[in-house]
Design an enzyme around this catalytic site. Structure first.
Site, PDB file in Angstrom:
ATOM      1  N   ASP A 184      66.881  -7.572 -18.519  1.00 60.14           N
ATOM      2  CA  ASP A 184      66.524  -8.055 -17.189  1.00 60.14           C
ATOM      3  C   ASP A 184      67.302  -7.378 -16.055  1.00 60.14           C
ATOM      4  OD1 ASP A 184      65.456  -9.550 -15.155  1.00 60.14           O
ATOM      5  OD2 ASP A 184      65.979 -11.504 -15.946  1.00 60.14           O
ATOM      6  N   HIS A 194      61.537 -15.471 -19.744  1.00 58.95           N
ATOM      7  CA  HIS A 194      62.490 -16.573 -19.494  1.00 58.95           C
ATOM      8  C   HIS A 194      62.101 -17.820 -20.299  1.00 58.95           C
ATOM      9  CE1 HIS A 194      64.397 -14.034 -16.634  1.00 58.95           C
ATOM     10  NE2 HIS A 194      63.394 -14.062 -15.780  1.00 58.95           N
TER      11      HIS A 194
HETATM   12 ZN   LIG Z   1      62.444 -10.490 -14.377  1.00 58.59          ZN
END
Ligand SMILES: [Zn+2]
Length: 463
Positions: A327, A276
């Site tokens: 993800d 992220h």
């Molecule tokens: Zn994750």
């Protein structure tokens, strides 16, 4: 025996060979690449554009089953964000069986292959039975992921996750008990999974810390030391700075923003993948980029969660490595993920061609920069020895169909722009993983059975 492929247009670091001759050995490694046809050897001709397979650097396979099931609001959930979504995700975790885990993973791994990904970094944290009781085989859930990767042919970098706390100084919630290990039991699991590699040549094993919220500094250090003793080159992944809430919690609990804390206390290097890395200040961007760590951007998932937007021009401009993960699997398309990254920034900055910067006189193409950077970042995060169609690398070859609508009439100079930024049809025709064709003409031989098992799993999970 080796096979020689004559690829009409072959992607090379910094350019193309048209045609290019690729020699692939039985062990799944590229023996040689040349512009000249090897004398006296038969060749198999492949029409179209041959590009290296991309490693997807972040996946929670089971979350695929939740896609399309949380896109509504109610009177009690009118403000929806990552944390309210997580409640829905935990309801799924509460019902997840080993059979369903494998069935969902097989479907999403098949989808990844069909979009041109040849490996995945699986950030795997649903380890135990409900209540935290161990399965009879402590590696049961990991073995289900290995089985799904074997069945589909996708390369797997398995990252069992260390998870110990429900937040800084907070006990775990009931659902989270399925995720928890002591550091000792966690390292035993890693050791067990490393033992699986002999029977599963496409398997790699790395380490993942769930986040600085879920692991204390002492636990992180102990796990890293244990991993280092087993494999000092192992890939190291961590969720970091996905939301401003997480940044504030880590700052309050540990005295620094998450990436700054990692830089100052654990030391980052090119083994690390910062998943992220959305909310970074200028010092963190400079420090992380200089460390050699790869930022693991998950564009469509982060967009779907309303997390915030990665500082692409700043991070890329500082020379930082980055790659893409899918993800929660709102998409498994390389083109969609890279397009939202580039085009989202165009919307924000109100200009065109954000990632590409001039370099001398020749045009610098956005599609090429996006693809090549994500390719290198994925390879770095997965540690697979692929990522380029050159001698000595893993033979992960993806053939793009020149008669796909998005590529019609394009040549090598613009084909990656056309694929990534120019249309929606999926041009991936054939996919080779470690020397073996797993997708031909867009089809996988086990596709119907994989779909049927997924349908059954979804019906029991959401009945
Ligand atoms: Zn994750």
């Amino acid at each position: 025996m080796t096979t020689i492929y004559e690829v009409e247009h072959l992607h090379q670091p910094g350019g193309w060979l048209s045609p290019g001759y690729v020699e692939v050995g039985d062990e799944g490694v590229i023996g040689s690449v040349s512009a000249a046809k090897p004398a006296g050897r038969p060749v198999e001709r492949l029409r179209g554009f041959g590009v290296p397979g991309l490693s997807n650097l972040h996946s929670h396979a089971f979350q695929r089953a939740l896609a399309g099931r949380t896109e509504f609001v109610t009177a009690t959930r009118s403000e929806d964000n990552l944390w309210t979504w997580r409640k829905e995700m935990y309801r799924l975790v509460d019902r997840l069986t080993p059979e369903a885990y494998e069935a969902i993973a097989a479907l999403v791994y098949l989808e990844m292959l069909q979009f041109g990904m040849t490996a995945v970094c699986e950030f795997h944290y649903v380890h135990h039975l409900s209540g935290g009781h161990a399965h009879a085989n402590a590696a049961e859930m990991s073995d289900r992921l290995i089985a799904a990767a074997d069945r589909t042919g996708l390369g797997l970098t398995l990252l069992p996750v260390l998870y110990a706390h429900g937040g800084i100084g907070k006990p775990v919630e009931e659902t989270q008990k399925r995720f928890v290990h002591s550091v000792e039991d966690y390292l035993t699991l890693i050791d067990t999974l490393r033992g699986r590699r002999a029977a599963h040549p496409n398997l790699r094993v790395g380490l993942a810390l769930h986040s600085l919220r879920a692991v204390t500094p002492d636990e992180a250090r102990a796990a890293l030391a244990g991993m280092d003793a087993m494999d000092p080159a192992a890939r190291l992944h961590i969720h970091v700075s996905e939301t401003t809430h997480e940044v504030a919690e880590v700052k309050a609990g540990l005295g620094a923003r998450p990436v700054q804390w990692l830089l100052d206390n654990l030391g980052l290097d090119d083994r690390w993948c910062l998943v992220h890395a959305t909310h970074l200040d200028a010092a963190e961007i400079a420090g992380a980029a200089a460390s050699g760590a790869v930022a693991g951007i998950c564009p469509l998932t982060e967009a779907t969660m309303g997390d915030g937007f990665f500082a692409l021009p700043e991070y890329h401009g500082a020379g930082g490595a980055w790659g893409i993960g899918t993800d929660s699997h709102y998409s498994t398309s390389i083109a969609e993920e890279l397009r939202i990254l580039e085009c989202g920034k165009r919307l924000e900055l109100r200009r065109r061609n954000v990632i590409a910067r001039p370099d001398g006189g020749a045009p610098v193409h956005s599609g090429r920069v996006l693809f090549d950077t994500a390719l290198a970042g994925g390879e770095q995060a997965s540690g697979r020895g692929g990522g380029a169609l050159v001698a000595g690398r893993r033979a992960d070859l993806v053939m793009l169909d020149p008669v796909s609508h998005v590529l019609l009439g394009h040549g090598p100079d613009t084909v990656l722009d056309a694929w990534i930024l120019g249309g929606t049809q999926n041009p991936v025709r054939d996919v080779m993983v470690a020397g073996r064709w797993v997708i031909r003409d867009g089809r996988h031989p086990d596709e119907e059975a994989i779909r049927a098992a997924y349908r059954t799993a979804a019906a029991t999970l959401f009945d």
